[in-house]
Design an enzyme around this catalytic site. Structure first.
Site, PDB file in Angstrom:
ATOM      1  N   MET A 316      43.037  47.322  32.840  1.00  0.00           N
ATOM      2  CA  MET A 316      43.193  45.875  32.790  1.00  0.00           C
ATOM      3  C   MET A 316      42.911  45.263  34.169  1.00  0.00           C
ATOM      4  SD  MET A 316      46.456  43.495  31.648  1.00  0.00           S
ATOM      5  CE  MET A 316      46.518  44.101  29.969  1.00  0.00           C
ATOM      6  N   GLY A 317      43.362  45.939  35.217  1.00  0.00           N
ATOM      7  CA  GLY A 317      43.065  45.473  36.567  1.00  0.00           C
ATOM      8  C   GLY A 317      41.578  45.478  36.842  1.00  0.00           C
ATOM      9  N   TRP A 319      39.260  45.240  34.647  1.00  0.00           N
ATOM     10  CA  TRP A 319      38.649  44.211  33.812  1.00  0.00           C
ATOM     11  C   TRP A 319      38.669  42.853  34.516  1.00  0.00           C
ATOM     12  CZ3 TRP A 319      41.293  39.993  31.506  1.00  0.00           C
ATOM     13  CH2 TRP A 319      40.484  39.194  30.698  1.00  0.00           C
ATOM     14  N   HIS A 320      39.715  42.579  35.257  1.00  0.00           N
ATOM     15  CA  HIS A 320      39.780  41.315  35.980  1.00  0.00           C
ATOM     16  C   HIS A 320      38.742  41.279  37.114  1.00  0.00           C
ATOM     17  CE1 HIS A 320      43.818  40.699  34.084  1.00  0.00           C
ATOM     18  NE2 HIS A 320      43.394  39.458  34.101  1.00  0.00           N
ATOM     19  N   GLY A 321      38.435  42.418  37.680  1.00  0.00           N
ATOM     20  CA  GLY A 321      37.434  42.454  38.738  1.00  0.00           C
ATOM     21  C   GLY A 321      37.551  43.709  39.576  1.00  0.00           C
TER      22      GLY A 321
END
Length: 384
Positions: A316-317, A319-321
């Protein structure tokens, strides 16, 4: 001309104009999906404008349609896991390219508004075709699902089967008025308060007035300000998207549910960005745990669950960038979830007091500060 979705009053004015035919059609008992598709195409064009982003969007759409229908055809003939992984990887390529490009000078030329959220829709369809839950996809319904403009920029992330059923269901006049129109308008009214009043005031009179020098006092101040701003801005956006969806006859799932009243981090992730956390929970966390137990990778289900939590939040981290603070944020959330689970399972103090009102109040306060520190990491403020 380019529009900012739910970002200014002119967009809201255009949105209001699109509501009128939708409401009239619904009140006459006519399915809104074809009108909704026309509006989605028009809104996407206005939001993206005549830019490279629009071209990238059309390329993405053509590629994902080819992949999904290609795999749907092949899956009926071959249930090979290797074939599934190949198509799954190909469906993820767009988001991988944009995240990597974000680290280079080509970032402005790669990707488009809402790519990640649209990619989630395509990825989940590939997964569910493999699972056998999807055996047929009607093209018009599929295009409606992918292009549905209310959730274009930042979700919430809907599920194909739920959306398809909602899209084709007959809505009676009274049902539309009471369960769609009035509910949708109420959500939009709250969204205006959240995004254009509360978030604006926090940003203008608190967040922007914090000195740029990074020290303990300023960091603590920024931590609270950013957390509150992010909530009201994003929750406001989500309410706009959900309210608009309702008026177009689609009950898009909720995205926030009083997250700052969470008693622990596990509960927090059932209340914050709900559609995203459920997506990651269903398609990464649960599958990793089940596969690990089936292959006996770990001695206990708890160990498998803890590893899955770390992996899920780490992804998820990413995915944010692909930046240090997003990666650290993901790991921080994963560790927080693991420590929460260990504490709740092994602490006799917790088991003895978990139903006490005073203890729940203390838990809410502690969880709030754990969340706020995570948001400080997420903001990148400490990495200036």
């Amino acid at each position: 001309m380019k529009l900012t979705q739910y970002g200014d009053y002119f967009y809201l004015y255009l949105l209001l104009l699109t509501f009128i035919p939708a409401i009239v059609l619904a009140l006459k008992g006519i399915n809104i999906k074809y009108y909704g598709l026309i509006v989605s195409i028009a809104m996407i064009y206005l939001i993206m404008g005549k830019t490279i982003g629009l071209i990238m969007f059309l390329m993405f759409l053509a590629g994902e349609i080819t992949l999904i229908y290609g795999y749907l055809y092949l899956r009926k003939k071959n249930d090979s896991r290797y074939l599934y992984w190949a198509f799954l990887f190909m469906s993820i390529i767009p988001v991988i390219i944009t995240k990597v490009a974000g680290l280079t000078r080509f970032a402005p030329y790669i990707g488009f508004i809402g790519l990640s959220y649209l990619n989630f829709k395509a990825i989940q369809i590939i997964i569910e075709i493999y699972d056998g839950r999807i055996t047929e996809i009607k093209f018009i319904d599929f295009i409606n699902f992918i292009l549905f403009f209310p959730t274009l920029s930042s979700g919430p992330i809907d599920r194909w089967k739920r959306f398809e059923e909602n899209l084709n269901s007959k809505i009676e006049k009274n049902e539309y008025v009471n369960e769609f129109l009035l509910v949708g308008l109420r959500k939009i009214f709250i969204a205006i308060i959240y995004k254009f009043i509360i978030a604006y005031l926090i940003d203008t009179y608190w967040l922007l007035n914090i000195p740029k020098e990074v020290n303990i006092i300023n960091s603590i101040n920024y931590m609270y300000a950013y957390t509150m701003y992010l909530f009201f801005d994003f929750a406001g956006y989500s309410l706009f998207a959900i309210g608009t969806s309702y008026i177009f006859g689609i009950k898009t799932p909720e995205n926030f549910n009083k997250p700052f009243l969470s008693k622990d981090m596990k509960e927090f992730w059932t209340r914050w960005h709900i559609s995203l956390s459920r997506w990651f929970g269903d398609y990464i966390f649960s599958r990793f745990v089940l596969d690990s137990m089936r292959k006996k990778r770990f001695r206990s289900r708890f160990t498998a669950s803890h590893v899955a939590q770390i992996i899920t939040m780490f992804i998820m981290g990413l995915w944010h960038g692909l930046t240090v603070y997003y990666i650290l944020y993901g790991l921080y959330q994963g560790v927080a979830l693991v420590l929460t689970d260990i504490y709740q399972r092994k602490s006799t103090f917790y088991k003895k007091n978990k139903n006490q009102k005073w203890f729940n109040c203390v838990q809410i306060a502690i969880t709030f500060h754990i969340v706020c520190f995570g948001m400080l990491i997420f903001s990148g403020y400490l990495f200036k």
